[in-house]
Design an enzyme around this catalytic site. Structure first.
Site, short mmCIF file in Angstrom:
data_model
loop_
_atom_site.label_atom_id
_atom_site.label_comp_id
_atom_site.label_asym_id
_atom_site.label_seq_id
_atom_site.Cartn_x
_atom_site.Cartn_y
_atom_site.Cartn_z
N GLY A 7 6.87 58.25 31.55
CA GLY A 7 7.87 57.19 31.65
C GLY A 7 9.00 57.64 32.55
O GLY A 7 10.14 57.75 32.13
N ALA A 8 8.67 57.90 33.82
CA ALA A 8 9.64 58.49 34.74
C ALA A 8 10.48 57.42 35.42
O ALA A 8 10.47 57.28 36.64
CB ALA A 8 8.93 59.37 35.77
N GLY A 9 11.21 56.66 34.61
CA GLY A 9 12.17 55.70 35.14
C GLY A 9 13.48 56.41 35.43
O GLY A 9 13.50 57.49 36.04
N ILE A 11 15.97 57.87 33.36
CA ILE A 11 16.21 59.15 32.69
C ILE A 11 15.08 60.13 32.96
O ILE A 11 15.30 61.30 33.29
CB ILE A 11 16.38 58.93 31.17
CG1 ILE A 11 17.65 58.11 30.89
CG2 ILE A 11 16.44 60.27 30.44
CD1 ILE A 11 18.94 58.76 31.37
N GLY A 12 13.84 59.68 32.82
CA GLY A 12 12.72 60.56 33.09
C GLY A 12 12.68 61.02 34.53
O GLY A 12 12.34 62.17 34.82
N LYS A 204 24.79 58.71 18.09
CA LYS A 204 24.42 57.89 19.25
C LYS A 204 23.99 56.50 18.80
O LYS A 204 24.39 55.48 19.40
CB LYS A 204 23.31 58.56 20.04
CG LYS A 204 22.96 57.78 21.31
CD LYS A 204 21.93 58.46 22.18
CE LYS A 204 21.68 57.62 23.44
NZ LYS A 204 20.61 58.18 24.28
N SER A 273 22.55 48.79 27.95
CA SER A 273 21.15 48.71 28.38
C SER A 273 20.50 47.42 27.90
O SER A 273 19.67 46.84 28.62
CB SER A 273 20.37 49.92 27.87
OG SER A 273 20.39 49.98 26.45
N GLU A 285 15.10 46.17 23.55
CA GLU A 285 14.88 47.26 22.59
C GLU A 285 15.60 46.94 21.27
O GLU A 285 16.59 47.57 20.91
CB GLU A 285 15.42 48.56 23.20
CG GLU A 285 14.84 49.82 22.64
CD GLU A 285 15.20 51.04 23.44
OE1 GLU A 285 14.49 52.05 23.32
OE2 GLU A 285 16.18 51.01 24.22
#
Length: 325
Positions: A7-9, A11-12, A204, A273, A285
Site C-alpha cells: 500500500g505504497a501511497g 505514507i507507504g 491518536k 483525511s 474510513e
C-alpha cells in the site's frame, strides 16, 4: 533484511523512499498510475530539505516480490481484509506483519491478558480475515505519525513528522521489533519501540474518531471545528466516551481531552483525511475510526451516545455518497 510496503501511497511511499535512499532491500506494492509512474521514473520525494528521486522495486502482484522478513501494511483499514489472500506470497514462516493502519487494530486483544484475551473485532476484521489469514503472532503494531500526500503519480510530498512508533502486543522489546527500529532509524526515521503501544493508539484515535467525521459532516478545517463552541463540545463528548472505554481496557492517557483538542486546533487549516476522501470520492474510513470504538463500548458495557449519533450521521453521509457500506 527484506521489507515490503503493501500500500505504497502517501505514507507507504514516504517510508519506502526513505528506506530505498538508505540502501535497504525494500519493495513496494501499489497500483494504477502511481505504480506506472514509479516503474517508469522512480519514486520522487519532496521534503523541506529538497527533492530527491530513487529507483524502487514496485509491483501490483505480491508474487513478483517473494517472501519477506517484514510486510508493512499502510493501506486504509477497510482495504486490508479483501487483500489478505493476495499478500500470502510475501509471507513465510518468519515473516512479521507490521500493522501501520489507523483506528483500533484487528489484533487489539492479542496478548492483552485478562478475560478479553483473544476477542475479535468484527468492525475492523470482518470474517476474521486477518486473524486467520495472517495470524496474530506475526503482528508488530505501529502508530503512524507523519503527514504526506501523493501530489501526482510517483511523487510523494512530505508535510510533517517522521515517527513510526512500534510495539509488540505483549509490550516486550523483541528482537524483531528492535531490528526494524534500527533499519528505520538508519533511513532517518524515528521508530521507538514502546512497551505500551495501545496508549499511543488511543491518543491518536482520540482525534481521528472525533475530528474526522465532524470535518466530513461540516467541511470545516481543524482550526475551525476545534474552536467553534458547538463542534468542540461534540468532539469533547466523543473523546470522553472513548476515554471511558479505553481506561476500562487499561489504557493510560498522558494528556487530557482539552489539551488534545487544543493540539488539533494548533495544526491549523487542515482538512482531515476523511474530508479529503469524501471530496475525492474515495471510500471513507468509518468502521476503523468510529465503528470499532462503538463495538468496544458494547464489549465494555460503556454508553456512547455522542459517538452513536455522529456514527449514524457520517455512515449515512458515506452511503449517500456511495463511499461506505
Amino acid at each position: 533484511m527484506k521489507i515490503c510496503i503493501f500500500g505504497a501511497g502517501a505514507i507507504g511511499g514516504y517510508m519506502g523512499a526513505k528506506l530505498a535512499q538508505a540502501g535497504a532491500d525494500v519493495s513496494l506494492v501499489a497500483r494504477g498510475p502511481h505504480l506506472a509512474a514509479m516503474k517508469a521514473n522512480g519514486l520522487t520525494l519532496i521534503e523541506e530539505s529538497g527533492t530527491s528521486n530513487v529507483s524502487v522495486t514496485a509491483s501490483d502482484d505480491a508474487a513478483d516480490l517473494g517472501v519477506q522478513d517484514y510486510v508493512i501494511v499502510t493501506l486504509k483499514a477497510h482495504s486490508v481484509p479483501p487483500v489478505v489472500s493476495k499478500m500470502q506470497p510475501l509471507i513465510g514462516p518468519d515473516t512479521t506483519i507490521v500493522s501501520g493502519v489507523n483506528g483500533v487494530p484487528w489484533w487489539y486483544f492479542h496478548k492483552i491478558g485478562g478475560p478479553l484475551e483473544g476477542t475479535r473485532l468484527a468492525t475492523v476484521d470482518p470474517g476474521d480475515a486477518q486473524w486467520d489469514g495472517f495470524g496474530p503472532d506475526r503482528v508488530l503494531g505501529c502508530v503512524v505519525y507523519p503527514a504526506a500526500e501523493v501530489s501526482e503519480p510517483g511523487v510523494i510530498r512530505h508535510i510533517e513528522g517522521n515517527r513510526f512508533s512500534l510495539g509488540e502486543p505483549d509490550g516486550s522489546k523483541s528482537e524483531r521489533a528492535m531490528a526494524l527500529s534500527k533499519a528505520l532509524g538508519a533511513a532517518g526515521l524515528k521508530a521507538p519501540v514502546r512497551p505500551r503501544l495501545r496508549d499511543e493508539i488511543w491518543v491518536k484515535l482520540w482525534g481521528n474518531l472525533s475530528f474526522n467525521p465532524i470535518s466530513a459532516l461540516t467541511h470545516a478545517t481543524l482550526d475551525v471545528l476545534c474552536t467553534d463552541p458547538g463542534t468542540r463540545a461534540v468532539a469533547r463528548n466523543m473523546m470522553l466516551e472513548a476515554q471511558e472505554i479505553a481506561e476500562k481496557l487499561g489504557v493510560k492517557f498522558p494528556i487530557d481531552v482539552d489539551r488534545r483538542i487544543d493540539g488539533g486546533a494548533a495544526v491549523g487549516a487542515h482538512r482531515t483525511s476523511m474530508l479529503q476522501d469524501l471530496e475525492a470520492g474515495r471510500p471513507m474510513e468509518i468502521d476503523a475510526l468510529l465503528g470499532s470504538v462503538q463495538e468496544l463500548g458494547r464489549i465494555t458495557e460503556t454508553q456512547t451516545p455522542t459517538i452513536d449519533a455522529v456514527l449514524a450521521l457520517i455512515a449515512l453521509r458515506g452511503r449517500v455518497a456511495g463511499l461506505y457500506g
